[in-house]
Scaffold this motif. Structure first.
Motif, mmCIF file in Angstrom:
data_model
loop_
_atom_site.group_PDB
_atom_site.id
_atom_site.type_symbol
_atom_site.label_atom_id
_atom_site.label_comp_id
_atom_site.label_asym_id
_atom_site.label_seq_id
_atom_site.Cartn_x
_atom_site.Cartn_y
_atom_site.Cartn_z
ATOM 1 N N THR A 185 -8.504 24.548 14.095
ATOM 2 C CA THR A 185 -9.814 23.799 13.407
ATOM 3 C C THR A 185 -9.995 25.012 12.221
ATOM 4 O O THR A 185 -9.550 24.681 10.896
ATOM 5 C CB THR A 185 -10.431 23.682 14.871
ATOM 6 O OG1 THR A 185 -10.170 23.019 15.589
ATOM 7 C CG2 THR A 185 -12.112 23.955 13.688
ATOM 8 N N VAL A 186 -10.123 26.620 12.290
ATOM 9 C CA VAL A 186 -10.091 27.602 11.469
ATOM 10 C C VAL A 186 -8.507 27.144 10.191
ATOM 11 O O VAL A 186 -9.103 27.183 9.414
ATOM 12 C CB VAL A 186 -10.230 28.864 11.907
ATOM 13 C CG1 VAL A 186 -9.988 30.008 10.620
ATOM 14 C CG2 VAL A 186 -10.741 28.883 13.281
ATOM 15 N N ALA A 187 -7.629 27.046 11.086
ATOM 16 C CA ALA A 187 -6.580 26.838 9.212
ATOM 17 C C ALA A 187 -7.147 25.557 8.074
ATOM 18 O O ALA A 187 -7.201 24.989 7.631
ATOM 19 C CB ALA A 187 -5.265 26.879 9.946
ATOM 20 N N ILE A 188 -7.282 24.745 9.125
ATOM 21 C CA ILE A 188 -7.634 23.305 9.101
ATOM 22 C C ILE A 188 -8.856 23.547 7.810
ATOM 23 O O ILE A 188 -9.092 23.178 6.719
ATOM 24 C CB ILE A 188 -7.486 22.031 10.148
ATOM 25 C CG1 ILE A 188 -6.617 21.999 10.250
ATOM 26 C CG2 ILE A 188 -8.293 20.655 9.175
ATOM 27 C CD1 ILE A 188 -6.621 21.028 11.418
ATOM 28 N N ALA A 189 -10.144 23.796 7.978
ATOM 29 C CA ALA A 189 -11.031 24.630 7.700
ATOM 30 C C ALA A 189 -11.272 25.389 6.529
ATOM 31 O O ALA A 189 -11.464 24.669 4.960
ATOM 32 C CB ALA A 189 -11.974 25.272 8.532
ATOM 33 N N THR A 190 -9.900 26.584 6.227
ATOM 34 C CA THR A 190 -9.404 27.125 5.326
ATOM 35 C C THR A 190 -8.573 26.553 3.976
ATOM 36 O O THR A 190 -9.407 26.325 3.041
ATOM 37 C CB THR A 190 -9.226 28.085 5.446
ATOM 38 O OG1 THR A 190 -9.927 29.301 6.324
ATOM 39 C CG2 THR A 190 -9.114 29.063 4.748
ATOM 40 N N ILE A 191 -8.083 25.387 4.654
ATOM 41 C CA ILE A 191 -7.631 24.301 3.807
ATOM 42 C C ILE A 191 -8.824 23.238 3.507
ATOM 43 O O ILE A 191 -8.643 23.734 2.032
ATOM 44 C CB ILE A 191 -6.333 23.530 4.329
ATOM 45 C CG1 ILE A 191 -5.306 24.677 5.031
ATOM 46 C CG2 ILE A 191 -5.677 22.795 3.277
ATOM 47 C CD1 ILE A 191 -3.601 24.045 4.953
ATOM 48 N N ALA A 192 -8.922 22.862 3.594
ATOM 49 C CA ALA A 192 -10.563 21.639 3.132
ATOM 50 C C ALA A 192 -11.198 22.782 2.390
ATOM 51 O O ALA A 192 -11.389 22.127 1.625
ATOM 52 C CB ALA A 192 -11.199 21.680 4.226
ATOM 53 N N ILE A 216 -3.978 31.247 -1.259
ATOM 54 C CA ILE A 216 -2.710 32.080 -1.137
ATOM 55 C C ILE A 216 -3.666 32.072 0.815
ATOM 56 O O ILE A 216 -2.554 32.667 1.564
ATOM 57 C CB ILE A 216 -3.054 33.299 -1.500
ATOM 58 C CG1 ILE A 216 -2.075 32.866 -2.696
ATOM 59 C CG2 ILE A 216 -2.540 34.735 -0.757
ATOM 60 C CD1 ILE A 216 -1.814 34.470 -3.919
ATOM 61 N N ALA A 217 -4.615 32.012 1.144
ATOM 62 C CA ALA A 217 -5.833 32.385 1.526
ATOM 63 C C ALA A 217 -5.090 31.508 3.103
ATOM 64 O O ALA A 217 -4.984 31.603 4.347
ATOM 65 C CB ALA A 217 -7.357 32.717 1.344
ATOM 66 N N ALA A 218 -5.250 30.104 2.508
ATOM 67 C CA ALA A 218 -4.951 28.946 3.756
ATOM 68 C C ALA A 218 -3.550 28.948 3.809
ATOM 69 O O ALA A 218 -3.436 28.763 5.365
ATOM 70 C CB ALA A 218 -5.306 27.604 2.744
ATOM 71 N N ALA A 219 -2.384 29.459 3.112
ATOM 72 C CA ALA A 219 -0.830 30.060 3.933
ATOM 73 C C ALA A 219 -1.266 30.805 4.447
ATOM 74 O O ALA A 219 -0.489 30.704 5.606
ATOM 75 C CB ALA A 219 -0.721 29.586 2.164
ATOM 76 N N THR A 220 -1.677 31.877 4.385
ATOM 77 C CA THR A 220 -1.813 32.873 5.462
ATOM 78 C C THR A 220 -2.535 32.369 6.633
ATOM 79 O O THR A 220 -1.960 33.095 8.075
ATOM 80 C CB THR A 220 -2.299 33.847 4.867
ATOM 81 O OG1 THR A 220 -2.069 34.621 3.680
ATOM 82 C CG2 THR A 220 -2.272 35.354 5.320
ATOM 83 N N GLN A 262 -1.188 20.399 9.845
ATOM 84 C CA GLN A 262 -2.930 21.016 8.921
ATOM 85 C C GLN A 262 -3.141 21.186 7.772
ATOM 86 O O GLN A 262 -4.177 20.359 7.375
ATOM 87 C CB GLN A 262 -2.462 22.331 9.703
ATOM 88 C CG GLN A 262 -2.431 22.709 11.483
ATOM 89 C CD GLN A 262 -2.074 24.355 11.876
ATOM 90 O OE1 GLN A 262 -2.640 25.312 10.992
ATOM 91 N NE2 GLN A 262 -1.136 25.210 11.962
ATOM 92 N N GLY A 263 -2.024 21.088 6.820
ATOM 93 C CA GLY A 263 -1.843 20.866 5.389
ATOM 94 C C GLY A 263 -2.760 19.382 5.161
ATOM 95 O O GLY A 263 -4.266 19.507 4.273
ATOM 96 N N GLY A 264 -1.888 18.321 5.693
ATOM 97 C CA GLY A 264 -2.285 16.923 5.317
ATOM 98 C C GLY A 264 -3.961 16.604 5.811
ATOM 99 O O GLY A 264 -4.766 16.250 5.372
ATOM 100 N N ILE A 265 -4.218 17.239 6.753
ATOM 101 C CA ILE A 265 -5.452 17.301 7.947
ATOM 102 C C ILE A 265 -7.146 17.883 6.695
ATOM 103 O O ILE A 265 -7.996 16.820 6.752
ATOM 104 C CB ILE A 265 -5.737 17.365 9.363
ATOM 105 C CG1 ILE A 265 -5.074 16.491 10.440
ATOM 106 C CG2 ILE A 265 -6.823 17.186 10.058
ATOM 107 C CD1 ILE A 265 -4.369 16.908 11.723
ATOM 108 N N GLY A 266 -6.269 18.804 6.399
ATOM 109 C CA GLY A 266 -7.253 19.653 5.892
ATOM 110 C C GLY A 266 -7.487 19.100 4.644
ATOM 111 O O GLY A 266 -8.954 19.171 3.975
ATOM 112 N N ALA A 267 -6.387 18.537 3.729
ATOM 113 C CA ALA A 267 -6.734 17.873 2.607
ATOM 114 C C ALA A 267 -7.508 16.711 2.696
ATOM 115 O O ALA A 267 -8.376 16.073 1.664
ATOM 116 C CB ALA A 267 -5.687 17.808 2.090
#
Length: 287
Positions: free
Chosen positions: A23-30, A184-188, A229-234
């Motif tokens: 959830t944290v990763a998805i929120a960062t990407i979003a 960069i932060a999201a990928a990390t 994760q990236g798709g959901i965040g987008a």
């Protein structure tokens, strides 16, 4: 096809097991893609306004109070001879004051209390569309008019439109830098989440390697997890952006445009690419 089904089935199971970190990763990407979407929206709408104003650019020639009829005729002949203006109109001091009162009703009382009319007469020129592509000719006309007797000032809309274009370009650069940092932060963050999944499946991975499973089957689920994760965040970013757009359009301005389908697709693919990059950073370390 069966391999893809296996990759995404395992990825979904892994996301559910580590749903807090995911959830944290998805929120960062979003968040990063939402900022990108905001800049794309601002850029599209600002560029639309600039283009619209550019099409109706005007040139105003302000006249001295003591301008003579001969000087007015000379100015008119100069404008007509340039063949750059589609229309030209003379605005007297009285008409200028009436316009001021109509445009600024709150200040009409203050204007009425003045002992004399401070607004100058002017010529208002609407430039031809082809004049927009001949800035040198327009600048030459501005220079010539500025030096004529009876003219106190010449204002060309293109000057401040050029400054507005500079601001738009600066906003694009600033947006690109911010989005790059957030990407960069999201990928990390995605890489860290996938790394946790890899650690949790360490025994399973060792067994798969012992039985000779191809590396694609070992690494595939990590790439799929990053893509999900990236798709959901987008998708979350686009949904929030659409909600903010609808609110702003309803509350403040009804003439805004939203992202086109290609741009929305770019945002979605960008999120998946960022997630895939984070997943790949972990998958390539799996031996």
């Amino acid at each position: 096809m069966r391999a893809l089904q296996y990759f995404f089935t395992e990825a979904c199971a892994s996301l559910w097991r580590s749903r807090g970190a995911a959830t944290v990763a998805i929120a960062t990407i979003a968040m990063g893609l939402f900022v990108l979407g905001v800049f794309l929206l601002l850029n599209a709408n600002l560029q639309r306004v600039v283009d619209r104003w550019s099409e109706s650019a005007e040139l105003s020639v302000f006249l001295a109070d003591d301008v003579t009829a001969e000087q007015l005729k000379a100015i008119d002949e100069m404008v007509a001879g340039s063949r750059l203006a589609s229309t030209r109109a003379y605005v007297s001091k009285t008409e200028a004051l009436e316009r001021f009162r109509a445009d600024f009703p709150d200040l009409a009382g203050s204007a009425a209390s003045l002992s004399s009319n401070p607004l100058p007469a002017s010529f208002e020129l609407r430039l031809r569309p082809e004049a927009q592509n001949a800035p040198t000719a327009v600048e030459g006309l501005v220079t010539s008019l500025s030096g004529m007797a009876g003219v106190i000032d010449v204002r060309y809309d293109r000057d401040w439109l050029a400054r507005l274009n500079t601001v738009v370009r600066g906003a694009r650069i600033a947006g690109a830098v911010i989005v790059a940092l957030l990407a960069i932060a999201a990928a990390t963050t995605v890489a860290n989440v996938v790394r946790l999944a890899a650690a949790a499946r360490r025994d399973e991975i060792e067994i798969m390697q012992l039985v000779g499973a191809p590396f694609a089957y070992v690494r595939g689920p990590f790439l799929a997890e990053g893509i999900l994760q990236g798709g959901i965040g987008a998708a979350v970013a686009l949904a929030v952006l659409a909600g903010v757009y609808a609110f702003v359009r309803m509350r403040f301005a009804g003439d805004l445009i939203f992202l086109s389908v290609p741009f929305a697709g770019v945002v979605l693919l960008g999120g998946m690419a960022v997630g895939c990059l984070g997943g790949y950073a972990v998958a390539r370390r799996v031996r």
